[in-house]
Write a protein that holds these residues in place. Structure first.
Motif, PDB file in Angstrom:
ATOM      1  N   GLU A  53     -75.868 -61.402  71.697  1.00  0.00           N
ATOM      2  CA  GLU A  53     -74.461 -60.687  71.479  1.00  0.00           C
ATOM      3  C   GLU A  53     -73.987 -61.484  70.314  1.00  0.00           C
ATOM      4  O   GLU A  53     -73.312 -60.656  69.491  1.00  0.00           O
ATOM      5  CB  GLU A  53     -73.357 -60.793  72.634  1.00  0.00           C
ATOM      6  N   VAL A  54     -73.829 -62.721  70.396  1.00  0.00           N
ATOM      7  CA  VAL A  54     -73.089 -63.584  69.252  1.00  0.00           C
ATOM      8  C   VAL A  54     -73.860 -63.050  67.981  1.00  0.00           C
ATOM      9  O   VAL A  54     -73.200 -62.534  66.882  1.00  0.00           O
ATOM     10  CB  VAL A  54     -73.429 -64.982  69.236  1.00  0.00           C
ATOM     11  N   LEU A  55     -75.002 -62.966  67.978  1.00  0.00           N
ATOM     12  CA  LEU A  55     -75.626 -62.507  66.750  1.00  0.00           C
ATOM     13  C   LEU A  55     -75.669 -60.892  66.371  1.00  0.00           C
ATOM     14  O   LEU A  55     -75.356 -60.563  65.158  1.00  0.00           O
ATOM     15  CB  LEU A  55     -77.363 -62.818  66.721  1.00  0.00           C
ATOM     16  N   ALA A  56     -75.682 -60.294  67.213  1.00  0.00           N
ATOM     17  CA  ALA A  56     -75.671 -58.783  67.293  1.00  0.00           C
ATOM     18  C   ALA A  56     -74.149 -58.249  66.533  1.00  0.00           C
ATOM     19  O   ALA A  56     -73.942 -57.713  65.613  1.00  0.00           O
ATOM     20  CB  ALA A  56     -75.746 -57.988  68.423  1.00  0.00           C
ATOM     21  N   HIS A  57     -73.068 -59.202  67.079  1.00  0.00           N
ATOM     22  CA  HIS A  57     -71.774 -58.829  66.662  1.00  0.00           C
ATOM     23  C   HIS A  57     -71.641 -59.217  65.181  1.00  0.00           C
ATOM     24  O   HIS A  57     -70.916 -58.439  64.350  1.00  0.00           O
ATOM     25  CB  HIS A  57     -70.890 -59.970  67.366  1.00  0.00           C
ATOM     26  N   VAL A  58     -72.300 -60.320  64.590  1.00  0.00           N
ATOM     27  CA  VAL A  58     -72.278 -60.629  63.134  1.00  0.00           C
ATOM     28  C   VAL A  58     -72.915 -59.487  62.514  1.00  0.00           C
ATOM     29  O   VAL A  58     -72.499 -59.340  61.193  1.00  0.00           O
ATOM     30  CB  VAL A  58     -72.889 -62.038  62.760  1.00  0.00           C
ATOM     31  N   ASN A  59     -73.947 -58.937  62.929  1.00  0.00           N
ATOM     32  CA  ASN A  59     -74.812 -57.837  62.304  1.00  0.00           C
ATOM     33  C   ASN A  59     -74.582 -56.369  62.327  1.00  0.00           C
ATOM     34  O   ASN A  59     -74.901 -55.529  61.647  1.00  0.00           O
ATOM     35  CB  ASN A  59     -76.305 -57.983  62.619  1.00  0.00           C
ATOM     36  N   ARG A  60     -73.452 -56.369  63.261  1.00  0.00           N
ATOM     37  CA  ARG A  60     -72.635 -54.727  63.466  1.00  0.00           C
ATOM     38  C   ARG A  60     -72.195 -54.177  62.205  1.00  0.00           C
ATOM     39  O   ARG A  60     -72.359 -52.879  62.183  1.00  0.00           O
ATOM     40  CB  ARG A  60     -71.722 -54.603  64.724  1.00  0.00           C
ATOM     41  N   ASP A  61     -71.695 -54.839  61.260  1.00  0.00           N
ATOM     42  CA  ASP A  61     -71.023 -54.212  60.179  1.00  0.00           C
ATOM     43  C   ASP A  61     -72.022 -54.483  58.865  1.00  0.00           C
ATOM     44  O   ASP A  61     -71.557 -54.670  57.583  1.00  0.00           O
ATOM     45  CB  ASP A  61     -69.763 -54.621  59.856  1.00  0.00           C
ATOM     46  N   GLY A  62     -73.130 -54.843  59.134  1.00  0.00           N
ATOM     47  CA  GLY A  62     -74.305 -55.036  57.977  1.00  0.00           C
ATOM     48  C   GLY A  62     -75.207 -55.936  58.531  1.00  0.00           C
ATOM     49  O   GLY A  62     -75.011 -56.789  59.418  1.00  0.00           O
ATOM     50  N   TYR A 197     -77.578 -73.047  71.434  1.00  0.00           N
ATOM     51  CA  TYR A 197     -78.151 -72.860  70.323  1.00  0.00           C
ATOM     52  C   TYR A 197     -77.067 -72.124  69.553  1.00  0.00           C
ATOM     53  O   TYR A 197     -76.726 -72.748  68.255  1.00  0.00           O
ATOM     54  CB  TYR A 197     -79.409 -72.304  70.233  1.00  0.00           C
ATOM     55  N   PHE A 198     -76.754 -71.091  69.826  1.00  0.00           N
ATOM     56  CA  PHE A 198     -75.615 -70.480  69.056  1.00  0.00           C
ATOM     57  C   PHE A 198     -74.299 -71.246  68.686  1.00  0.00           C
ATOM     58  O   PHE A 198     -73.538 -71.125  67.632  1.00  0.00           O
ATOM     59  CB  PHE A 198     -75.326 -68.934  69.525  1.00  0.00           C
ATOM     60  N   ALA A 199     -73.881 -72.091  69.734  1.00  0.00           N
ATOM     61  CA  ALA A 199     -72.642 -72.863  69.603  1.00  0.00           C
ATOM     62  C   ALA A 199     -72.826 -73.715  68.681  1.00  0.00           C
ATOM     63  O   ALA A 199     -71.943 -74.114  68.068  1.00  0.00           O
ATOM     64  CB  ALA A 199     -72.388 -73.240  71.140  1.00  0.00           C
ATOM     65  N   ALA A 200     -74.070 -74.345  68.774  1.00  0.00           N
ATOM     66  CA  ALA A 200     -74.266 -75.324  67.519  1.00  0.00           C
ATOM     67  C   ALA A 200     -74.754 -75.003  66.554  1.00  0.00           C
ATOM     68  O   ALA A 200     -74.574 -75.585  65.465  1.00  0.00           O
ATOM     69  CB  ALA A 200     -75.691 -76.231  68.289  1.00  0.00           C
ATOM     70  N   HIS A 201     -75.306 -73.753  66.085  1.00  0.00           N
ATOM     71  CA  HIS A 201     -75.771 -73.102  64.691  1.00  0.00           C
ATOM     72  C   HIS A 201     -75.194 -71.809  64.819  1.00  0.00           C
ATOM     73  O   HIS A 201     -75.713 -70.604  65.057  1.00  0.00           O
ATOM     74  CB  HIS A 201     -77.120 -73.147  64.747  1.00  0.00           C
ATOM     75  N   PRO A 202     -73.615 -71.411  64.711  1.00  0.00           N
ATOM     76  CA  PRO A 202     -73.107 -70.284  64.816  1.00  0.00           C
ATOM     77  C   PRO A 202     -73.402 -69.445  63.651  1.00  0.00           C
ATOM     78  O   PRO A 202     -73.565 -69.895  62.515  1.00  0.00           O
ATOM     79  CB  PRO A 202     -71.737 -70.490  64.785  1.00  0.00           C
ATOM     80  N   PRO A 203     -73.879 -68.169  63.805  1.00  0.00           N
ATOM     81  CA  PRO A 203     -74.168 -67.083  62.553  1.00  0.00           C
ATOM     82  C   PRO A 203     -73.056 -66.883  61.932  1.00  0.00           C
ATOM     83  O   PRO A 203     -71.799 -66.805  62.666  1.00  0.00           O
ATOM     84  CB  PRO A 203     -74.937 -65.810  63.454  1.00  0.00           C
ATOM     85  N   ALA A 204     -72.922 -66.569  60.535  1.00  0.00           N
ATOM     86  CA  ALA A 204     -71.782 -66.405  59.933  1.00  0.00           C
ATOM     87  C   ALA A 204     -71.628 -65.037  59.272  1.00  0.00           C
ATOM     88  O   ALA A 204     -72.970 -64.561  58.956  1.00  0.00           O
ATOM     89  CB  ALA A 204     -71.770 -67.317  58.731  1.00  0.00           C
ATOM     90  N   SER A 205     -70.834 -64.380  59.247  1.00  0.00           N
ATOM     91  CA  SER A 205     -70.519 -63.118  58.818  1.00  0.00           C
ATOM     92  C   SER A 205     -70.506 -62.870  57.485  1.00  0.00           C
ATOM     93  O   SER A 205     -70.631 -61.686  56.796  1.00  0.00           O
ATOM     94  CB  SER A 205     -69.189 -62.286  59.413  1.00  0.00           C
ATOM     95  N   ASP A 206     -70.404 -64.044  56.755  1.00  0.00           N
ATOM     96  CA  ASP A 206     -70.420 -63.964  55.214  1.00  0.00           C
ATOM     97  C   ASP A 206     -71.607 -64.486  54.663  1.00  0.00           C
ATOM     98  O   ASP A 206     -71.269 -65.247  53.539  1.00  0.00           O
ATOM     99  CB  ASP A 206     -69.174 -64.760  54.680  1.00  0.00           C
TER     100      ASP A 206
END
Length: 206
Positions: A53-62, A197-206
């Motif tokens: 979900e964390v990753l999909a959220h970042v990618n939902r608008d691109g 893993y996502f907490a340690a390496h959070p995906p960035a929206s920018d």
């Protein structure tokens, strides 16, 4: 004294390849049509599998943060090939088609090929490994770094004594992987590991 920028430095040339890939328009993984060439690619996830979900959220608008980065070298992997060798054969298309079929094989596990997009770039073969390495180092994609096995091939008869890849343990359905030895991790343990893993390496929206 400040460092002198050298545009021909190997790292800078590799970065130019990685940047060129990220400038490509993402397309649905299901819609990649046959083309010629070898090169690099990045696959993005947009679906509703809870652990991602964390990753999909970042990618939902691109398509902003890949779940997997890979490469396809020219058929035969010739060393010292000519500057035009990457335009021969269809190794990059074949690799993406393999990934598409891998996702389709595990759709009962909660993935769907319609939830993935991809960027790809035909690259002269001398720069393919460096471009891939820089993208993996920069994004640390989940399926490259933590949930391994997505890019694996059938090891063949007589080689199924090895443990099932972690990706296949989480996303069951590939026939050849089900012939491998069972793993001991519970799905709950894997999902907790993904969250950490996502907490340690959070995906960035920018």
């Amino acid at each position: 004294m400040p460092d002198v920028y050298n545009p021909l430095d190997k790292a800078n040339l590799g970065k130019s390849v990685a940047d060129a890939l990220l400038e490509q328009t993402p397309i649905p993984l299901s819609g990649v049509e046959r083309f010629e060439g070898a090169g690099i690619y990045a696959i993005y996830y947009h679906g509703d599998f809870p652990a991602y979900e964390v990753l999909a959220h970042v990618n939902r608008d691109g398509s902003k943060w890949p779940i997997y980065v890979g490469k396809a070298i020219p058929s035969g992997g010739r060393k010292g090939a000519s500057l035009t060798s990457s335009t021969r054969g269809i190794s990059l298309f074949n690799r993406l088609a393999e990934h598409r079929e891998s996702v389709r094989a595990v759709e009962s596990s909660g993935l769907n090929v319609s939830d993935f997009t991809v960027r790809f770039l035909v690259v002269d073969d001398i720069w393919i490994p460096l471009g891939e390495s820089l993208l993996i180092a920069g994004f640390r994609p989940l399926w490259n770094v933590r949930i391994d096995g997505f890019g694996n091939h059938d090891p063949g008869k007589g080689r199924y004594k090895g443990a099932k890849p972690l990706w296949d343990h989480l996303h069951g359905g590939r026939v050849w992987a089900d012939r491998c030895a069972a793993r001991g991790e519970t799905l709950e343990e894997i999902e907790r590991d993904i969250s950490a893993y996502f907490a340690a390496h959070p995906p960035a929206s920018d």
